[in-house]
Design an enzyme around this catalytic site. Structure first.
Site, short mmCIF file in Angstrom:
data_model
loop_
_atom_site.label_atom_id
_atom_site.label_comp_id
_atom_site.label_asym_id
_atom_site.label_seq_id
_atom_site.Cartn_x
_atom_site.Cartn_y
_atom_site.Cartn_z
N SER A 1 -27.20 11.46 14.47
CA SER A 1 -28.30 12.22 15.07
C SER A 1 -29.60 12.17 14.26
O SER A 1 -30.34 13.17 14.19
CB SER A 1 -27.88 13.67 15.33
OG SER A 1 -26.86 13.72 16.31
N LYS B 1 -25.41 -0.31 19.56
CA LYS B 1 -24.09 -0.15 20.20
C LYS B 1 -24.00 -1.05 21.44
O LYS B 1 -24.55 -2.14 21.44
CB LYS B 1 -23.82 1.32 20.51
CG LYS B 1 -24.03 2.21 19.26
CD LYS B 1 -23.56 3.62 19.41
CE LYS B 1 -23.80 4.38 18.12
NZ LYS B 1 -23.30 5.74 18.14
N GLY C 1 -24.30 11.22 17.84
CA GLY C 1 -24.65 11.37 19.24
C GLY C 1 -24.61 12.80 19.75
O GLY C 1 -24.64 13.05 20.95
N ASN D 1 -28.63 0.84 15.22
CA ASN D 1 -27.37 0.42 15.84
C ASN D 1 -27.47 0.62 17.35
O ASN D 1 -27.40 1.75 17.83
CB ASN D 1 -26.22 1.26 15.25
CG ASN D 1 -24.89 0.94 15.89
OD1 ASN D 1 -24.75 -0.05 16.62
ND2 ASN D 1 -23.90 1.78 15.62
N GLU E 1 -21.38 8.87 7.82
CA GLU E 1 -21.63 9.32 9.18
C GLU E 1 -20.58 10.37 9.58
O GLU E 1 -19.47 10.01 9.98
CB GLU E 1 -21.52 8.15 10.16
CG GLU E 1 -22.54 7.06 9.92
CD GLU E 1 -22.86 6.32 11.21
OE1 GLU E 1 -24.04 6.34 11.61
OE2 GLU E 1 -21.95 5.76 11.84
N GLY F 1 -28.82 6.47 18.81
CA GLY F 1 -29.60 6.74 20.02
C GLY F 1 -31.11 6.54 19.85
O GLY F 1 -31.75 5.91 20.69
N GLU G 1 -16.59 4.95 15.91
CA GLU G 1 -16.25 4.58 17.29
C GLU G 1 -15.21 3.47 17.32
O GLU G 1 -14.47 3.34 18.30
CB GLU G 1 -17.53 4.20 18.05
CG GLU G 1 -18.35 5.42 18.39
CD GLU G 1 -19.83 5.17 18.59
OE1 GLU G 1 -20.24 4.01 18.72
OE2 GLU G 1 -20.59 6.17 18.58
N HIS H 1 -17.13 1.63 11.83
CA HIS H 1 -17.82 2.73 12.53
C HIS H 1 -16.77 3.64 13.16
O HIS H 1 -15.72 3.17 13.61
CB HIS H 1 -18.74 2.14 13.62
CG HIS H 1 -19.66 3.17 14.20
ND1 HIS H 1 -19.24 4.11 15.10
CD2 HIS H 1 -20.97 3.41 13.98
CE1 HIS H 1 -20.26 4.89 15.43
NE2 HIS H 1 -21.33 4.49 14.76
#
Ligand code: PGA
Length: 251
Positions: free
Chosen positions: A203, A9, A171, A7, A165, A225, A97, A95
């Site tokens: 992570s 992002k 993150g 992902n 998640e 990430g 976010e 998600h």
């Protein structure tokens, strides 16, 4: 088959996005990792181009969100048929976010998942508890509620993917213990009568991917990430592939 989903992002301009995607494709091609499904979720601006560039590769593409309607006066939104048209096979939905930043509810996620399914996309539905939920011993309750409210009506669970998640692991470099991950995955699988794939996200990196991927009912990982770093993402793919080879040899 393990799913390794990257992902990106809101990262990636054309040149860097294309070179990262092509490098992942060539890594997979040279290693013949046919046992791993690699999915990239670039920004929407790169989908069409990457779909053409990756046409001959085994990488598949996903959107990072879609609207619940097929088309209409929804400025700034992308529909599921548009993602399909741009070359996607999957779409991430719900998600954290988006749940937190855009106020998306599980009811909305369920509508989006239905639209995605109807457009021929496999929805990757994200759920996960906040740290306070876990600290108060409510993780499974919260996850169960989110799961049930986010599943699209009338769609077989085999057509869906869930991504567990934990919000506090995204993150942050922190991850739940292996027992905690396994407990949640077992819970989700049994809530869906055993017929669903569940990815872990939060992570994930080369240092923890092998242990996580080896857990019961972990059918892959959703990587944020580390998916932007070629060596790290390829290392995670390699771990999933070698795990699968060990499994096969033991059959
Ligand atoms: P992370 O993100 O790997 O950077 O924690 C995961 C995600 O948000 O899907």
């Amino acid at each position: 088959m393990k799913h390794i989903v990257g992902n990106w992002k809101m990262h990636g301009l054309q040149r860097e996005g294309e070179s990262l995607a092509l490098a992942v494709a060539s890594h997979i091609a040279t290693r013949h990792q046919s046992d791993v499904e690699v999915v990239l979720c670039p920004p929407a601006t790169l989908l069409t181009k990457l779909s053409t560039l990756l046409n001959a590769s085994r990488i598949r593409l996903a959107g990072q969100d879609c609207h619940q309607e097929q088309s209409g006066a929804f400025t700034g939104c992308i529909s599921a048929p548009m993602l399909r048209d741009a070359g996607c096979d999957f779409v991430i939905l719900g998600h954290s976010e988006r749940r937190q930043g855009q106020g998306e509810t599980s009811a909305l996620v369920s509508q989006k998942a239905k639209a995605a399914y109807q457009a021929g996309l496999t929805p990757i539905i994200c759920i996960g508890e906040a740290l306070a939920d876990r600290d108060q011993g409510k993780a499974l309750t919260v996850i169960g509620e989110q799961l049930m409210a986010s599943l699209p009506a009338g769609v077989d669970a085999r057509e869906l993917i869930i991504a567990y998640e934990p919000i506090w692991a995204i993150g942050t470099g922190r991850t739940p213990t292996q027992e905690e991950i396994e407990e949640v995955h077992n819970y989700i699988v049994s809530a869906c009568a055993g017929d669903i794939k569940v990815l872990y996200g939060g992570s994930v990196k080369p240092q923890n991917a092998a242990q996580i991927l080896a857990l019961n009912n972990v059918h892959g990982v959703l990587v944020g990430g580390a998916s932007l770093k070629l060596e790290e993402f390829c290392a995670v793919i390699d771990m999933a592939a070698s795990l699968r080879r060990v499994e096969k040899n033991n059959v």
